[in-house]
Design a protein around this motif. Structure first.
Motif, PDB file in Angstrom:
ATOM      1  N   GLU A 192       0.823  -1.205   0.000  1.00 38.50           N
ATOM      2  CA  GLU A 192       0.000   0.000   0.000  1.00 38.50           C
ATOM      3  C   GLU A 192       0.861   1.261   0.000  1.00 38.50           C
ATOM      4  O   GLU A 192       0.586   2.227  -0.726  1.00 38.50           O
ATOM      5  N   ILE A 193       1.936   1.251   0.792  1.00 38.11           N
ATOM      6  CA  ILE A 193       2.832   2.409   0.850  1.00 38.11           C
ATOM      7  C   ILE A 193       3.624   2.520  -0.445  1.00 38.11           C
ATOM      8  O   ILE A 193       3.841   3.617  -0.966  1.00 38.11           O
ATOM      9  N   SER A 194       4.036   1.388  -0.984  1.00 41.00           N
ATOM     10  CA  SER A 194       4.810   1.377  -2.226  1.00 41.00           C
ATOM     11  C   SER A 194       4.011   1.977  -3.379  1.00 41.00           C
ATOM     12  O   SER A 194       4.572   2.649  -4.248  1.00 41.00           O
ATOM     13  N   SER A 195       2.718   1.738  -3.400  1.00 42.56           N
ATOM     14  CA  SER A 195       1.881   2.283  -4.456  1.00 42.56           C
ATOM     15  C   SER A 195       1.837   3.808  -4.397  1.00 42.56           C
ATOM     16  O   SER A 195       1.739   4.477  -5.432  1.00 42.56           O
ATOM     17  N   ALA A 196       1.944   4.344  -3.199  1.00 37.46           N
ATOM     18  CA  ALA A 196       1.919   5.796  -3.040  1.00 37.46           C
ATOM     19  C   ALA A 196       3.272   6.431  -3.318  1.00 37.46           C
ATOM     20  O   ALA A 196       3.348   7.548  -3.842  1.00 37.46           O
ATOM     21  N   TYR A 197       4.355   5.715  -2.982  1.00 33.75           N
ATOM     22  CA  TYR A 197       5.699   6.294  -3.092  1.00 33.75           C
ATOM     23  C   TYR A 197       6.655   5.318  -3.783  1.00 33.75           C
ATOM     24  O   TYR A 197       7.486   4.679  -3.128  1.00 33.75           O
ATOM     25  N   PRO A 198       6.575   5.175  -5.106  1.00 39.07           N
ATOM     26  CA  PRO A 198       7.432   4.221  -5.827  1.00 39.07           C
ATOM     27  C   PRO A 198       8.831   4.778  -6.096  1.00 39.07           C
ATOM     28  O   PRO A 198       9.095   5.347  -7.154  1.00 39.07           O
ATOM     29  N   THR A 199       9.725   4.605  -5.147  1.00 41.66           N
ATOM     30  CA  THR A 199      11.101   5.073  -5.294  1.00 41.66           C
ATOM     31  C   THR A 199      12.071   4.005  -4.826  1.00 41.66           C
ATOM     32  O   THR A 199      11.730   3.192  -3.948  1.00 41.66           O
ATOM     33  N   SER A 200      13.290   3.983  -5.376  1.00 39.13           N
ATOM     34  CA  SER A 200      14.283   2.961  -5.037  1.00 39.13           C
ATOM     35  C   SER A 200      14.658   2.982  -3.564  1.00 39.13           C
ATOM     36  O   SER A 200      15.066   1.970  -3.005  1.00 39.13           O
ATOM     37  N   GLY A 201      14.554   4.147  -2.946  1.00 37.37           N
ATOM     38  CA  GLY A 201      14.864   4.233  -1.521  1.00 37.37           C
ATOM     39  C   GLY A 201      13.934   3.383  -0.685  1.00 37.37           C
ATOM     40  O   GLY A 201      14.298   2.883   0.377  1.00 37.37           O
ATOM     41  N   GLY A 202      12.723   3.207  -1.176  1.00 36.05           N
ATOM     42  CA  GLY A 202      11.777   2.332  -0.499  1.00 36.05           C
ATOM     43  C   GLY A 202      11.556   2.715   0.948  1.00 36.05           C
ATOM     44  O   GLY A 202      11.150   3.834   1.274  1.00 36.05           O
ATOM     45  N   LEU A 203      11.886   1.798   1.825  1.00 34.22           N
ATOM     46  CA  LEU A 203      11.487   1.893   3.223  1.00 34.22           C
ATOM     47  C   LEU A 203      12.008   3.135   3.941  1.00 34.22           C
ATOM     48  O   LEU A 203      11.274   3.776   4.689  1.00 34.22           O
ATOM     49  N   TYR A 204      13.287   3.489   3.735  1.00 36.84           N
ATOM     50  CA  TYR A 204      13.800   4.645   4.471  1.00 36.84           C
ATOM     51  C   TYR A 204      13.175   5.937   3.943  1.00 36.84           C
ATOM     52  O   TYR A 204      12.969   6.895   4.689  1.00 36.84           O
ATOM     53  N   TRP A 205      12.836   5.963   2.648  1.00 32.13           N
ATOM     54  CA  TRP A 205      12.148   7.128   2.090  1.00 32.13           C
ATOM     55  C   TRP A 205      10.745   7.218   2.660  1.00 32.13           C
ATOM     56  O   TRP A 205      10.282   8.296   3.046  1.00 32.13           O
TER      57      TRP A 205
END
Length: 553
Positions: free
Chosen positions: A86-99
Motif C-alpha cells: 500500500e505504501i509502495s503504491s503511493a511512493y514508488p522510489t528505489s529508496g523504499g522503506l527509508y524514504w
C-alpha cells in the motif's frame, strides 16, 4: 473506463511521479509488472531458504513445526507485504522503506527514522545476500561429495571459498547492464516455479517408501538441547521466516519498473502468495520422501535435502535435481545483489553512507550502479568469514537478515499508523482494512524480532551462541550513536537531486500532466522563480516538502 495509456505515456507518467517525489529519472525502466514480480519471487526463492535451513528445521521442532510454522508465518508475512504494498503504491522510489519512513514521520523525527530504517534495511540486505550464497555453497559442496562418491568431503573452508566465488559471479552478472538483468530475471521467474515442481513430482514418484501423514503433520523432533517444546517451536519458525524475506526488492526496483505505482505493489504481494503456496508443497513433499530421519539429519553430505534426493533417485538423478536447485538459488542471489545495489544507490544518493559519492554513481554505458553492485558483493563475501570459527554462524546470518529487514519494514508501517493524515494513498490501497492489517503486521514483526535473537542451541557456549543479538545491537547502537554524534547535524532525510532549473521544469511538467494546465501555463504571466515557487507549493504542498522547494529555488 479510462483510455489505455501507450508505453510512452506510461513512461512519462512514471518519470513525472518520480520527479514529484524529488528525484530525476536516472535508471532505465526495463522491468514490466511481470518482471518486477519475478525479481521479488527470485529473491524470496523457496529453493534457497527452505533447503539451506532444512537441517535447522528438522532439529528445531521437526516436521510439525516446519509444516504448520510455514502456514502461520505465511499468513502473518502476507499482512506485512500488504501493508508495504500500500505504501509502495503511493511512493514508488528505489529508496523504499527509508524514504517512506521519512515521508510518513513527523518533521521532528523524520531524519532519525529515515536513518535507522535505511541502515537496518541495508544490513539486512547484506545478510540476505550472504545467506543465499552460503546456502548455494552448501549445495555445491554436497553435490561434489555425491559426484565423487564421497572421495571429497566438504570442509568449512571450502564452503566459504565457494561462497565468495558465488558472490563474485553475481557481481559480474549484475555489472552487465539492465538488458542482462531483464533476461536473467525473465528466465528466473519461470524457473523458480518449474524447478521446485519438477523436484517435488520426481522425489514423490521415485521414493522407495513414504513417511506417514502423522509423521509429516504431527511429529515433533528436538535436537536443540532445549527441554521446552514451546521454546523450540517458536525458535524453529526461523526457517520459514528467513525464506519469506526480501520481497521489498519490488520497491527497490521501482525506478526501473514500468507503471511502478501498480506493478511494484502487485509484484510484492504476488511473490509472497506464490512462494507461500509453493513452499508448503515443497516442505510436505520432502518430509514425505524422507527414508530415514537419523540418516537424513546426520548426512555426510552436510545437506539433508541432498540426502533425501539421493535416497529417492540415486546418484545421477540427485546431481541433476541439485543442479536445478543450484540454478534457482544462483538466480536468487543475482536478484538479491540487484535489489541490494539499488538500495545502496538510493541511500548514498541521499548522502547517508560513507563514500556516498562513489556508491550512487551510474555507469553511463550500462545505466546501472556498478560501484554499488560490487560493494554489495564485497560485504556479502565478508559475512561468511565467521563460519570459519563458529558452527552457528549461518543461522546467525539468517537471523540478522530476517530481523534487520523486518525492523526496516516495521518503521514506515508504524509511522503511517501514527501519522495517518500524512499518507496520500496511491492507486492501490487497503481501504478500511488498512489500519487493522498494519497493526497485525507490527505485532508480528515485534514478536519475531524477539524470537530470532534467542539462542537456538543449548548449552549456550561461545561456538554455539546466537550472535544475531550482538549484530543487531551493533547496528542499533552504531547507527543510532553515529546519528546522535554527527549525522543529526547534516542528515535531513531524502533530498531533491534536481538543479534549480530542472526542479522548475519537472513540477511545471507535472502540472501539465496532472492538472491539464497547458493553455493556462502558455498564457500565464508567471515569469520569475518566486512566482513559480509559490505556484509549485500551492499545487503540490501535500506531496512535496515546502522547505525542499524553497531551498532548491
Amino acid at each position: 473506463m479510462p483510455p489505455k495509456l501507450t508505453a510512452a505515456e506510461i513512461e512519462a507518467n512514471d518519470a513525472a511521479k518520480l520527479n514529484e517525489l524529488g528525484y530525476k529519472q536516472e535508471l532505465k525502466r526495463e522491468l514490466s509488472s511481470f518482471g518486477n514480480y519475478g525479481l521479488a519471487l527470485s529473491v524470496v526463492c523457496i529453493s534457497s531458504g527452505l533447503t539451506s535451513l532444512f537441517l535447522y528445521g528438522l532439529n528445531t521442532g521437526g516436521p510439525v513445526v516446519m509444516v504448520w510454522g510455514w502456514v502461520v508465518v505465511s499468513i502473518f508475512t502476507m499482512m506485512v507485504a500488504l501493508s508495504m504494498a500500500e505504501i509502495s503504491s503511493a511512493y514508488p522510489t528505489s529508496g523504499g522503506l527509508y524514504w517512506w519512513a521519512a515521508r510518513l514521520s513527523s518533521k521532528r523525527y523524520a531524519p532519525f527514522t529515515s536513518w535507522m530504517t535505511g541502515w537496518f534495511n541495508l544490513i539486512g540486505q547484506f545478510a540476505v545476500t550472504a545467506g543465499i550464497n552460503y546456502g548455494i555453497a552448501l549445495m555445491i559442496a554436497a553435490t561434489i561429495y555425491i559426484g565423487t562418491d564421497g572421495a571429497w568431503t566438504p570442509t568449512v573452508g571450502a564452503t566459504v571459498g565457494i561462497h565468495i566465488a558465488m558472490c563474485v559471479t553475481h557481481g559480474i552478472a549484475n555489472s552487465l547492464g539492465p538488458k542482462v538483468m531483464t533476461g536473467v530475471n525473465s528466465f528466473s521467474t519461470w524457473w523458480q516455479v518449474i524447478a521446485p515442481v519438477v523436484i517435488i513430482v520426481t522425489i514423490l514418484a521415485k521414493a522407495p517408501t513414504h513417511q506417514s501423514a502423522s509423521f509429516v503433520f504431527t511429529y515433533f523432533n528436538n535436537n536443540s538441547g532445549w527441554a521446552s517444546p514451546g521454546y523450540v517451536a517458536v525458535v524453529g519458525l526461523l526457517q520459514a521466516q528467513f525464506t519469506l524475506t526480501g520481497f521489498d526488492s519490488s520497491a527497490h526496483m521501482s525506478e526501473e519498473t514500468k507503471n511502478a505505482e501498480i506493478s511494484g505493489p502487485v509484484g510484492m504481494v504476488s511473490a509472497v502468495l506464490v512462494s507461500a503456496i509453493m513452499g508448503f508443497l515443497f516442505i510436505i513433499a520432502f518430509l514425505f520422501s524422507i527414508q530415514n530421519l537419523e540418516t537424513t539429519v546426520g548426512s555426510a553430505t552436510g545437506f539433508p535435502v541432498m540426502q533425501i534426493i539421493y535416497d529417492c533417485v540415486g546418484h545421477a538423478g540427485a546431481i541433476v535435481l541439485m543442479v536445478m536447485l543450484i540454478i534457482a538459488c544462483w538466480q536468487c542471489g543475482f536478484a538479491s545483489v540487484a535489489a541490494n545495489s539499488r538500495m545502496i544507490y538510493a541511500f548514498s544518493r541521499d548522502n547517508a553512507m560513507p563514500g556516498s559519492k562513489y556508491w550512487h554513481k551510474i555507469d553511463v554505458k550500462r545505466q546501472s550502479p556498478i560501484n554499488a553492485v560490487w560493494l554489495s558483493v564485497f560485504i556479502a563475501s565478508l559475512l561468511a568469514l565467521p563460519a570459519l570459527g563458529n558452527s552457528t554462524a549461518f543461522s546467525a546470518i539468517t537471523s540478522v537478515a530476517t530481523i534487520g529487514l523486518y525492523i526496516s519494514y516495521a518503521v514506515p508501517i508504524f509511522a503511517k499508523l501514527v501519522n495517518k493524515k500524512q499518507f496520500n494513498r496511491g492507486p492501490l490501497h487497503l481501504g478500511r482494512f488498512s489500519e487493522i492489517i498494519n497493526i497485525i503486521a507490527i505485532f508480528w514483526i515485534c514478536l519475531i524480532t524477539v524470537l530470532f535473537v534467542l539462542p537456538p542451541v543449548y548449552p549456550i557456549e561461545a561456538v554455539s551462541m546466537n550472535y544475531a543479538c550482538l549484530a543487531v545491537g551493533l547496528v542499533f547502537f552504531g547507527a543510532g550513536g553515529s546519528f546522535l554524534i554527527d549525522a543529526r547535524k547534516w542528515f535531513t532525510g531524502p533530498i531533491i537531486n534536481f538543479s534549480k532549473d530542472e526542479l522548475e521544469q519537472a513540477h511545471l511538467e507535472k502540472d501539465r500532466q496532472d492538472f491539464q494546465l497547458n493553455d493556462d501555463l502558455e498564457n500565464s504571466p508567471v515569469t520569475n522563480k518566486e512566482e513559480i515557487s509559490s505556484a509549485i507549493i500551492s499545487k503540490h504542498k501535500d506531496k512535496v516538502e515546502v522547505s525542499q522547494v524553497e531551498n532548491a529555488l
